[in-house]
Write an enzyme that holds these catalytic residues in place. Structure first.
Site, short mmCIF file in Angstrom:
data_model
loop_
_atom_site.label_atom_id
_atom_site.label_comp_id
_atom_site.label_asym_id
_atom_site.label_seq_id
_atom_site.Cartn_x
_atom_site.Cartn_y
_atom_site.Cartn_z
NE ARG A 1 -11.04 10.90 4.73
CZ ARG A 1 -10.88 9.61 4.50
NH1 ARG A 1 -11.90 8.85 4.17
NH2 ARG A 1 -9.68 9.06 4.57
CG ASN B 1 -1.90 1.10 1.25
OD1 ASN B 1 -1.87 1.98 0.37
ND2 ASN B 1 -2.78 1.10 2.22
NE ARG C 1 -6.33 1.02 0.10
CZ ARG C 1 -6.43 2.15 0.77
NH1 ARG C 1 -5.35 2.74 1.24
NH2 ARG C 1 -7.60 2.68 1.00
CD GLU D 1 -8.64 -2.73 3.83
OE1 GLU D 1 -8.13 -2.58 4.96
OE2 GLU D 1 -9.05 -1.79 3.14
CG HIS E 1 -13.11 1.62 3.35
ND1 HIS E 1 -13.91 2.46 4.09
CD2 HIS E 1 -11.83 1.99 3.59
CE1 HIS E 1 -13.16 3.32 4.75
NE2 HIS E 1 -11.89 3.06 4.46
#
Ligand code: ADP
Length: 400
Positions: free
Chosen positions: A240, A8, A90, A386, A179
């Protein structure tokens, strides 16, 4: 037996995890942080399970890749580079082009590049990471695993925004979600283990960490997800805003004289729980404030749990009925307090009930049911993974 790596790559960091496949055994993981700085940080988990950290200059992503490879050799995690047979990256934004992972080709690269305006902080570093590995390990197959791919099954009525068609046709402006790799993993485990591969299953997955999203999944397919064009949309998050009346941006630009870009940045990085609590973006600090009676901490927790409850209820409506609700990621996996607060906000309407003991017990990487027997819908905590999804796709696509 061979090894596959999940990577990632961010703008200033590069995370990695190495698995022995097909056994799916994690053998090491680590991270290069502060890439581009003289005091970069390189951490790798040794075979003894202990973390080894070095502070040193990490000029760019190529240096980071070299550190990772040398680190694995020095720690005797691998004895030769030939043991690594595939690398999965990713990639945050796959736009409308990818409903599955893809082997890197010039065309795939060009598409990821064309999507940089949609995810400038992510897609560019992903490509830089890919090139750095290609330079270091030119013969190893590499694939891209898109955060958006799982959500490509949404119908037009769910992914379009109520704006002129030309904005989608010309600029690809629509809901993509994020996601996706996590939601897919959670749904596969949930449907297999907890619903015994039931046909026409309907579940809601809650990936709630510092970034957070919900997905309604029908028969294993994403039909609606809370993040929008970018990961800024949906529920309130650590920093956020989540969904906001679009006039807020215009109004604040005219009232404050600040630029749209500046405020947009603030909506991403300094809003949400951080802005409302005025304490932290970390839910642990806010929980402590809540128990001390801090007014803004209480407000932040209430706003956050109400928003989540509203989304759960609206997703139940979209699905028709719900067989299972899955909690995951930093908050979902570890925070009985926040799980309780969300359920308090929707139990009257939805009939959801937590088992207090199970809710307390299932934390820190544990998996299990947390609802009481008389809950209208069972609820389970499943730690997400993941990286294993990235490695599985690497094996599948590269035919290892
Ligand atoms: P991301 O991958 O989006 O950075 P994570 O899924 O790792 O986020 O979640 C990290 C967040 O989870 C932390 O910022 C914190 O808010 C929350 N968290 C982790 N552990 C706990 C806990 N025990 N109680 C409450 N919140 C927690």
């Amino acid at each position: 037996m061979y090894k596959v790596m999940a990577v990632n790559a961010g703008s200033s960091s590069m995370k990695f995890k190495l698995y022995e496949m097909p056994e799916e055994k994690a053998i090491t993981s680590g991270i290069c942080e502060r890439i581009g700085h003289d005091d970069g940080i390189f951490t790798i988990k040794g075979l003894d399970g202990k973390k080894h950290t070095q502070i040193l200059p990490i000029k760019d992503h190529s240096v980071a890749v070299k550190l990772i490879i040398d680190g694995m050799l020095n720690e005797h995690i691998i004895s030769s580079l030939d043991e690594i047979k595939g690398i999965g990256h990713r990639v945050v934004q796959g736009g409308p082009y990818f409903s599955d992972s893809a082997i890197f080709t010039p065309d795939v690269e060009a598409k990821i590049e064309s999507l940089i305006p949609l995810a400038p902080l992510h897609n560019r570093p992903h490509l830089i990471g890919y090139h750095a590995f290609k330079e270091a390990l030119p013969n190893v197959g590499q694939i891209a695993v898109f955060d958006t791919a799982f959500h490509q099954t949404m119908e037009e009525a769910d992914y379009l925004f109520p704006i002129k068609h030309e904005y989608y046709e010309k600029y690809k402006c629509r809901r993509y979600g994020a996601h996706g790799t996590s939601h897919k993993y959670l749904s596969e485990v949930a449907i297999h283990k907890y619903l015994h591969d039931k046909k026409d299953s309907r579940i809601i997955t809650l990936h709630i960490g510092s970034g957070a999203s919900l997905t309604a999944i029908k028969d294993g397919k994403s039909i609606l997800t809370s993040m929008g064009l970018t990961p800024l949309g949906g529920i309130m998050m650590g920093t956020r805003t989540g969904d906001l009346d679009p006039s807020v941006l215009n109004y604040l630009v005219t009232q404050t004289g600040r630029t749209c870009e500046d405020l947009y940045n603030e909506f991403n990085k300094q809003s949400g729980l951080l802005a409302v609590s005025e304490i932290s973006n970390d839910t642990r600090d806010i929980e402590a404030g809540y128990h001390k009676g801090d007014k803004n901490a209480i407000l932040a927790v209430t706003m956050w749990s109400r928003k989540l409850a509203q989304f759960i209820a609206s997703y139940a409506c979209r699905l028709g009925h719900v067989d299972l609700i899955v909690w995951s990621a930093g908050i979902g996996e570890n925070a009985p307090f926040y799980r309780t607060k969300v359920i308090e906000e929707c139990s009257e309407f939805l009939g959801l009930k937590l088992d207090e003991n199970l809710n307390k017990e299932i934390v820190l990487g544990k998996e299990g049911i947390i609802s009481s027997k008389d809950s209208s819908i069972p609820m389970v905590v499943i730690p997400t993974d993941e990286e294993i999804m990235i490695c599985r796709d690497t094996v599948r696509l590269l035919k290892l």
